[in-house]
Motif scaffolding. Structure first.
Motif, PDB file in Angstrom:
ATOM      1  N   VAL A  74      21.105  48.510  11.707  1.00 31.11           N
ATOM      2  CA  VAL A  74      19.972  48.978  10.921  1.00 31.11           C
ATOM      3  C   VAL A  74      20.204  50.418  10.460  1.00 31.11           C
ATOM      4  O   VAL A  74      19.868  50.774   9.329  1.00 31.11           O
ATOM      5  CB  VAL A  74      18.661  48.847  11.726  1.00 31.11           C
TER       6      VAL A  74
ATOM      7  N   GLU B 116      17.630  41.958   0.852  1.00 30.44           N
ATOM      8  CA  GLU B 116      16.722  42.225   1.952  1.00 30.44           C
ATOM      9  C   GLU B 116      16.388  40.921   2.655  1.00 30.44           C
ATOM     10  O   GLU B 116      16.085  39.921   1.995  1.00 30.44           O
ATOM     11  CB  GLU B 116      15.414  42.818   1.417  1.00 30.44           C
TER      12      GLU B 116
ATOM     13  N   ASP C  10       8.983  46.617   5.875  1.00 36.13           N
ATOM     14  CA  ASP C  10      10.358  46.171   5.699  1.00 36.13           C
ATOM     15  C   ASP C  10      11.183  47.285   5.073  1.00 36.13           C
ATOM     16  O   ASP C  10      10.688  48.390   4.844  1.00 36.13           O
ATOM     17  CB  ASP C  10      10.424  44.875   4.877  1.00 36.13           C
ATOM     18  N   PHE C  11      12.438  46.999   4.816  1.00 35.95           N
ATOM     19  CA  PHE C  11      13.341  48.026   4.315  1.00 35.95           C
ATOM     20  C   PHE C  11      12.865  48.577   2.975  1.00 35.95           C
ATOM     21  O   PHE C  11      12.916  49.771   2.719  1.00 35.95           O
ATOM     22  CB  PHE C  11      14.764  47.466   4.175  1.00 35.95           C
ATOM     23  N   ARG C  12      12.407  47.685   2.125  1.00 36.26           N
ATOM     24  CA  ARG C  12      12.003  48.140   0.803  1.00 36.26           C
ATOM     25  C   ARG C  12      10.813  49.096   0.894  1.00 36.26           C
ATOM     26  O   ARG C  12      10.788  50.142   0.254  1.00 36.26           O
ATOM     27  CB  ARG C  12      11.644  46.968  -0.096  1.00 36.26           C
TER      28      ARG C  12
ATOM     29  N   ILE D 264      16.647  40.921  14.205  1.00 33.75           N
ATOM     30  CA  ILE D 264      15.280  41.025  14.729  1.00 33.75           C
ATOM     31  C   ILE D 264      14.287  41.130  13.576  1.00 33.75           C
ATOM     32  O   ILE D 264      13.259  40.454  13.553  1.00 33.75           O
ATOM     33  CB  ILE D 264      15.158  42.253  15.649  1.00 33.75           C
TER      34      ILE D 264
ATOM     35  N   ASP E 247      11.335  38.357  12.870  1.00 37.81           N
ATOM     36  CA  ASP E 247       9.922  38.682  12.618  1.00 37.81           C
ATOM     37  C   ASP E 247       9.451  38.007  11.335  1.00 37.81           C
ATOM     38  O   ASP E 247       8.405  37.386  11.283  1.00 37.81           O
ATOM     39  CB  ASP E 247       9.741  40.202  12.444  1.00 37.81           C
TER      40      ASP E 247
ATOM     41  N   HIS F  58       9.339  51.988  10.786  1.00 37.68           N
ATOM     42  CA  HIS F  58       9.592  50.560  10.595  1.00 37.68           C
ATOM     43  C   HIS F  58       9.722  49.957  11.987  1.00 37.68           C
ATOM     44  O   HIS F  58      10.702  50.178  12.663  1.00 37.68           O
ATOM     45  CB  HIS F  58      10.894  50.398   9.790  1.00 37.68           C
ATOM     46  N   LYS F  59       8.670  49.270  12.424  1.00 42.74           N
ATOM     47  CA  LYS F  59       8.668  48.698  13.766  1.00 42.74           C
ATOM     48  C   LYS F  59       8.960  47.212  13.674  1.00 42.74           C
ATOM     49  O   LYS F  59       8.182  46.454  13.087  1.00 42.74           O
ATOM     50  CB  LYS F  59       7.294  48.931  14.410  1.00 42.74           C
ATOM     51  N   ALA F  60      10.080  46.807  14.230  1.00 42.36           N
ATOM     52  CA  ALA F  60      10.419  45.389  14.243  1.00 42.36           C
ATOM     53  C   ALA F  60      10.099  44.819  15.618  1.00 42.36           C
ATOM     54  O   ALA F  60       9.512  45.496  16.444  1.00 42.36           O
ATOM     55  CB  ALA F  60      11.888  45.205  13.915  1.00 42.36           C
ATOM     56  N   ASN F  61      10.498  43.577  15.823  1.00 47.08           N
ATOM     57  CA  ASN F  61      10.238  42.890  17.086  1.00 47.08           C
ATOM     58  C   ASN F  61       8.735  42.698  17.259  1.00 47.08           C
ATOM     59  O   ASN F  61       8.158  43.046  18.285  1.00 47.08           O
ATOM     60  CB  ASN F  61      10.840  43.690  18.258  1.00 47.08           C
ATOM     61  N   THR F  62       8.098  42.147  16.238  1.00 50.92           N
ATOM     62  CA  THR F  62       6.652  41.956  16.275  1.00 50.92           C
ATOM     63  C   THR F  62       6.295  40.504  16.552  1.00 50.92           C
ATOM     64  O   THR F  62       5.145  40.202  16.828  1.00 50.92           O
ATOM     65  CB  THR F  62       6.010  42.344  14.932  1.00 50.92           C
TER      66      THR F  62
ATOM     67  N   PHE G  98      24.304  43.424   2.714  1.00 55.14           N
ATOM     68  CA  PHE G  98      24.145  44.881   2.705  1.00 55.14           C
ATOM     69  C   PHE G  98      25.484  45.510   2.391  1.00 55.14           C
ATOM     70  O   PHE G  98      26.410  45.430   3.202  1.00 55.14           O
ATOM     71  CB  PHE G  98      23.708  45.395   4.084  1.00 55.14           C
TER      72      PHE G  98
ATOM     73  N   LEU H  81      20.749  51.937   2.060  1.00 59.21           N
ATOM     74  CA  LEU H  81      19.496  51.917   1.304  1.00 59.21           C
ATOM     75  C   LEU H  81      19.226  53.268   0.656  1.00 59.21           C
ATOM     76  O   LEU H  81      18.916  53.368  -0.530  1.00 59.21           O
ATOM     77  CB  LEU H  81      18.359  51.569   2.259  1.00 59.21           C
TER      78      LEU H  81
ATOM     79  N   TYR I  34      13.195  53.655  12.920  1.00 53.84           N
ATOM     80  CA  TYR I  34      13.235  52.209  13.092  1.00 53.84           C
ATOM     81  C   TYR I  34      13.249  51.918  14.586  1.00 53.84           C
ATOM     82  O   TYR I  34      14.114  52.417  15.312  1.00 53.84           O
ATOM     83  CB  TYR I  34      14.486  51.605  12.451  1.00 53.84           C
TER      84      TYR I  34
ATOM     85  N   ALA J  73      22.187  50.035   7.538  1.00 48.51           N
ATOM     86  CA  ALA J  73      21.389  49.485   6.449  1.00 48.51           C
ATOM     87  C   ALA J  73      20.592  50.613   5.780  1.00 48.51           C
ATOM     88  O   ALA J  73      20.514  50.698   4.554  1.00 48.51           O
ATOM     89  CB  ALA J  73      20.453  48.406   6.974  1.00 48.51           C
TER      90      ALA J  73
ATOM     91  N   GLU K 106      12.636  48.919  17.837  1.00 51.33           N
ATOM     92  CA  GLU K 106      12.394  47.556  18.312  1.00 51.33           C
ATOM     93  C   GLU K 106      11.447  47.571  19.505  1.00 51.33           C
ATOM     94  O   GLU K 106      10.850  46.558  19.839  1.00 51.33           O
ATOM     95  CB  GLU K 106      13.722  46.896  18.691  1.00 51.33           C
TER      96      GLU K 106
ATOM     97  N   ASP L 252       6.113  48.029  -6.543  1.00 45.60           N
ATOM     98  CA  ASP L 252       6.701  49.025  -5.640  1.00 45.60           C
ATOM     99  C   ASP L 252       6.122  50.407  -5.901  1.00 45.60           C
ATOM    100  O   ASP L 252       5.786  51.148  -4.974  1.00 45.60           O
ATOM    101  CB  ASP L 252       8.225  49.102  -5.852  1.00 45.60           C
TER     102      ASP L 252
END
Lengths: 688, 688
Positions: free
Chosen positions: B165, A432, B277-279, A309, A313, B237-241, A412, B172, B213, B168, B215, B435
């Motif tokens: 995730v 990533e 994102d993850f970073r 997902i 995005d 971290h909001k996915a599914n955008t 990962f 991370l 995190y 992940a 979705e 970063d």
């Protein structure tokens, strides 16, 4: 330049037995990397270093050593260079700092250095850098200690202005396990600069990908031309883009700031990949070492639905189309699955499969699909799976190469395993999804541009003679063009102007008004009044002769007895206002620009620009990347306007700027874009 | 919920002796991490695993085990849960997939599961996740094998919808050497969801920073309220955008998409850090573990001038002010330098210094400066320097803590050394200036918001009774508000409307026209005609009675004999058009929005929004982040418009939306912003 990168002999100047001495490190690096030529050492005091005698003078050397690497106090450099000249040394790498970037005195020294170099025909790298790294022959001369084994020989070459950045790239590529061919730290670019090195790297068989880090870009136009001459991908990291960085850049490598919007446009035109930071650079290098992404259709394979997902995005953000996997595809791969827990969606969720052989079979099937241009393969593994994953990655590499499509592998796992994989397998690994997709987008855009952007600009038949005469007259009289001349010049180049007549006597108003539909505008033509609107030299919306006469009088009073003319112009009531413009950039030469007209300009501060000449697709791109496109396509059910005519005007303006270097700037503001046609309503043309 | 995270006993259901069995891994993880409670195993067949008997039925267990972890085929889950209920188990972690996210049948099963849970008072984690990780007591139940020693106990807790995730993030944080407190994989969120877990983590003494995190976000408004109740930083971290990710998210964890613009605004309001994102997530976690950046003044220290420039570009992009280092500062540190090769600039270039003790002295001096809020310290080392650098970093840590200012350390070195440093020193390390600066900006914004954003919304005195009556009447008649009612409602809430009069007979036109300055507009008031402009129900620019009568007739014909009224409104010729609006979001409730009016809306497709209620600074922020601000501040020397009045209107609209949940949406388009005041010219108000 082969002699510079592959010297048979080199002398390091500035070496001493003192353990704090920096030039020693240069010699140490040459030994460490087993440089395959002769090494000589010169220092202030006699001594022995690494089994070699330190001579006290260049004059004691034999003649014709290929390269001198100089790291001494700045004030000593001119004398040393003079001596090098006498000894027929033709290449000098000056690593010393304290020149133009440091003080007025240093700037003077630099001039002296250049003078001596010219006198003897010596070409100079630097000053104020860390010189050259050539991994192939071990010619590695930074004054920072490097270690063999940290970097592989490879196909990427780097040009960087700053020494620190050169090293940062060195580490970055080493960490990504990307092999290096050559690195040049260009420093103050006193003599040789990025264009010279770039020309060399383009024909260098060891170099497949070229990365450039710049703080300033003096020969922008040449950069574009050179970049266009090669199919090798070029990636540019241009720093010194902000207000705050200007000063420090000047102090650092004496770099002057560029107009970043011009840089941005120019790089696009030359199909140079622009990397905004170190990571983006690394991503670009990685993906460009894979087969190119020849279209926009992507398939995402993922071991984790969640990460799929995130990837979807990001894919959308980068403008990819997720290729729809069909029922037919599902049937073809159904036989591989122990159960039908997996649905033929894209992203394809592999989460319920634990047999990596199936991954490979599925990947192979997906790559076989004609419409699929590239893959994001999101993998993850812990524990025992890590070992199976090594085989998996090897297979991914083979499949990507066999099908000539990029498979961006995002993996990962634990740090140690990642480090191992990177060293063991020669395949780029992303950590990533965002990085992997950014990279795939770079590949796609690079390929697309290579195929679209190299078309020639059109050449319209124009009245070149008329234009030349107008410019010559103004030039002779040391002035810019009058409004009427500006209009004539545009017309000579086929850019339509809203109907107008020029008069010099009030009596002529009647006849002119008869010829024209009202309303009209009266505009002053005067050498003295350049900002005519602000001064009251423009009077709009005049419907009758009496109004026109009144306006004439007003303008006459304004001119206070100076010579003047009046331009009577039909008001264009329909259409939307845009701006066409042009100017000259000190680095990139003629620029054309396009943007919203009227108050929009000030509200949205947006316009799009390109280095002239532009071709048709460049002009179309300019218009479509501006917000003005929404206005022109027709809002609220209004009919669309004549974008084609506007495009042609832009191309003609580009041609004008190329034909006459004496034009400093053009400002056609506004151009009214109509349902049919696009006409200039006002214009200013300035000469150099 | 302590019982769930710190159970004294747990039963793993679904275990078998088969080596492919996944529930086994759950038990293995509990052993590996030395879970400090009793462990029971249940499976289909009898057997022994890890020295424990596998029972064949939940009914064979003792009563009152704290938690059941279930990983069996989906169809078996309801029966098992029923048995758990009988055995007084109060918490069930269901890791099984194949429910709502998979099929209609699965959705049915899920409902059944929920029904049984409610019946017995069982609370459910999942289904379709990997359960819980509690590093403190070794309660670690994913069905993916994890290894002790890869992660440290720490202060960061994670809530993630997807299992992949969650892992992940586990990797991370391990790779960044950030310690973990608790992780929950929430899966389909059938019963417990992010709000429940968040409430727990907020009061959990082991948790200092919370990462989420998601979705989907069903209880957005609650999220905001809960987030506002704590000072612990929350990173989301909001996915599914995107459009493409919607489908896969639904298949993955049955997540429905949110309106991402509302999410964006709401998170800003709740001072939740949004990680794209993850970073970005990792960067935020790192910086929030340091003292906060309490202002905008930054000093950049760098070993490389080149990287200093990159950093300065990035600092400007993030809105930092580079604190000017003075002559006085230069004098204070001059004594440290062997020579004055270094200039007191910011960025401060340490390139010519090779003594790391000096670095520390300089850093200390910079941190002592009152106006300096934070530091970017760009370091790089190779060879022997690496060892000295370890001491240096230890000192950086001490200084940051002593001065209570963040020092974002960006370190360029070899991978192996980085890995070592991360393990050895408990201090966050960045590897890219970009970063580090992104992270510092997160710290600054987080601190600023904590201090500014929690102010209360104003409460204006309004005619609440009048508003209530208007809405009640329309509601009773099951219709939206008429134009005249909408205007009345706005006026009851103190939002000014351009002067108007309502008439129902043509004869009244004369008197009304006498009262008003021309020009006026005639607008139909009718239940049947909702899009009045498109239908011809609005006639503008009427200057005389005869014109008004003609317009009246036109509108009368339009209504075809239906009941109607006419609103005669003064045309507001001055000012600029903007839009104020409001609507209800399914997840976040009432939303207010502001944007450019007129054709701008369609051209620039931009507006700013917030979850209501908003406070004054929220309203001001909304206006200033819109492009409209340029229009309102006055262009081309026009006087500035009354932004204060506009702000008040926005606050009053927010109050209206809070007071009346029966209002579905408000569209005041345009509002004319004048030099003094801001008046509504047209309005639509829809009811739920």
């Amino acid at each position: 330049m082969d002699q510079l990168f592959y010297p048979k002999s080199v002398v390091v100047i500035g070496v001493s037995e003192n353990p704090d001495n920096l030039a020693r490190i240069i010699a140490e690096n040459l030994f460490e990397f087993q440089f395959n030529g002769e090494i000589f050492l010169v220092g202030k005091r006699e001594g022995i270093f690494l089994g070699r005698k330190i001579c006290t003078s260049v004059d004691d050397l034999k003649e014709g050593i290929d390269v001198a690497v100089i790291l001494t106090p700045a004030h000593a450099v001119p004398g040393i260079l003079e001596a090098c000249g006498r000894k027929k040394i033709r290449w000098a790498i000056i690593e010393t700092g304290g020149f133009r970037e440091y003080s007025e005195e240093g700037a003077g020294l630099e001039k002296e250095v250049l003078r001596i170099a010219k006198k003897w025909g010596i070409r100079i790298v630097g000053p104020n850098g860390i010189g050259i790294i050539n991994v192939e022959n071990g010619f590695i001369v930074p004054f920072v200690k490097l270690k063999r084994g940290t970097v592989n020989k490879g196909k990427v070459s780097i040009l960087a202005q700053s020494g620190g950045v050169s090293l940062a790239y060195f580490n970055l590529l080493a960490s990504a396990n990307v092999g290096i061919a050559k690195i040049v730290s260009m420093g103050n670019k006193l003599d040789l600069n990025e264009i010279d090195y770039l020309r060399y790297l383009i024909q260098d068989p060891q170099t497949d990908i070229i990365g450039i880090y710049l703080e300033s870009l003096e020969r922008g136009r040449e950069l574009i031309e050179v970049a266009r001459s090669t199919l090798k991908p070029i990636i540019l990291h241009k720093a010194n883009t902000g207000e705050e960085s200007k000063l420090i850049a000047k102090l650092h490598t004496a770099a002057l700031a560029n107009d970043d919007r011009v840089v941005e446009a120019a790089l696009k035109q030359a199909d140079i990949v622009r990397a905004k930071d170190f990571r983006a650079f690394g991503n670009a290098v990685k993906i460009l070492s894979l087969p190119p992404m020849k279209g926009n259709s992507l398939v995402v394979l993922s071991r984790s639905g969640g990460i799929a997902i995130v990837a979807a995005d990001s894919a959308e953000k980068h403008g990819f189309r997720l290729f729809p996997l069909t029922k037919k595809f599902q049937d073809r791969i159904a036989s591989f699955f122990r159960a039908k827990v997996i649905q033929p969606t894209n992203p394809l969720d592999l989460g319920d499969l634990f047999d990596f052989d199936l991954y490979i079979k599925i990947l192979d099937q997906v790559l076989r699909i004609k419409g699929v241009d590239g893959i994001l393969f999101q993998h993850g593994a812990t524990g025992l799976e890590k070992e199976y994953s090594r085989t998996l990655i090897q297979k991914v590499k083979e499949l990507s190469s066999r099908h000539q499509k990029p498979v961006a592998l995002c993996y990962f796992t634990e740090d140690e395993e990642l480090a191992f994989i990177k060293k063991a397998l020669d395949y780029p690994i992303f950590t990533e999804p965002e990085d992997a997709l950014t990279a795939l987008a770079v590949s796609r855009d690079h390929y697309r541009k290579q195929n679209v952007m190299r078309k020639k600009p059109p050449s319209y038949p124009v009245d070149h003679g008329r234009a030349k005469a107008l410019l010559k007259k103004a030039k002779r009289e040391k002035r810019d063009l009058l409004l009427s001349e500006a209009f004539e010049l545009l017309q000579a180049y086929g850019i339509p102007v809203a109907e107008y007549h020029v008069i010099y006597r009030k009596e002529d108003l009647r006849e002119v008004m008869k010829k024209m539909e009202d309303p009209v505008a009266l505009k002053v033509i005067s050498l003295k009044i350049s900002h005519k609107s602000d001064m009251g030299g423009v009077i709009l919306n005049i419907a009758h002769l009496s109004g026109a006469e009144e306006a004439y009088e007003k303008i006459r009073r304004l001119t206070r007895g100076d010579r003047f003319g009046i331009l009577v112009q039909k008001m264009v009531l329909q259409g939307k206002e845009v701006i066409l413009g042009a100017r000259r950039d000190p680095s990139f030469g003629p620029i054309v620009l396009f943007g919203l007209g009227g108050i929009y300009v000030e509200i949205f501060k947006e316009s799009s620009l390109r280095v002239a000449p532009i071709n048709r697709s460049g002009a179309e791109e300019m218009i479509s990347e501006s917000k003005a496109i929404n206005l022109l396509k027709g809002v609220r059910g209004e009919p669309p306007l004549d974008i084609e005519a506007l495009t042609e005007n832009l191309l003609r303006l580009s041609q004008l700027m190329i034909d006459f270097p004496e034009i400093e700037g053009v400002d056609i503001n506004p151009v009214k874009v109509l349902e049919k046609g696009a006409v200039a309503v006002d214009a200013r043309i300035l000469l150099t």
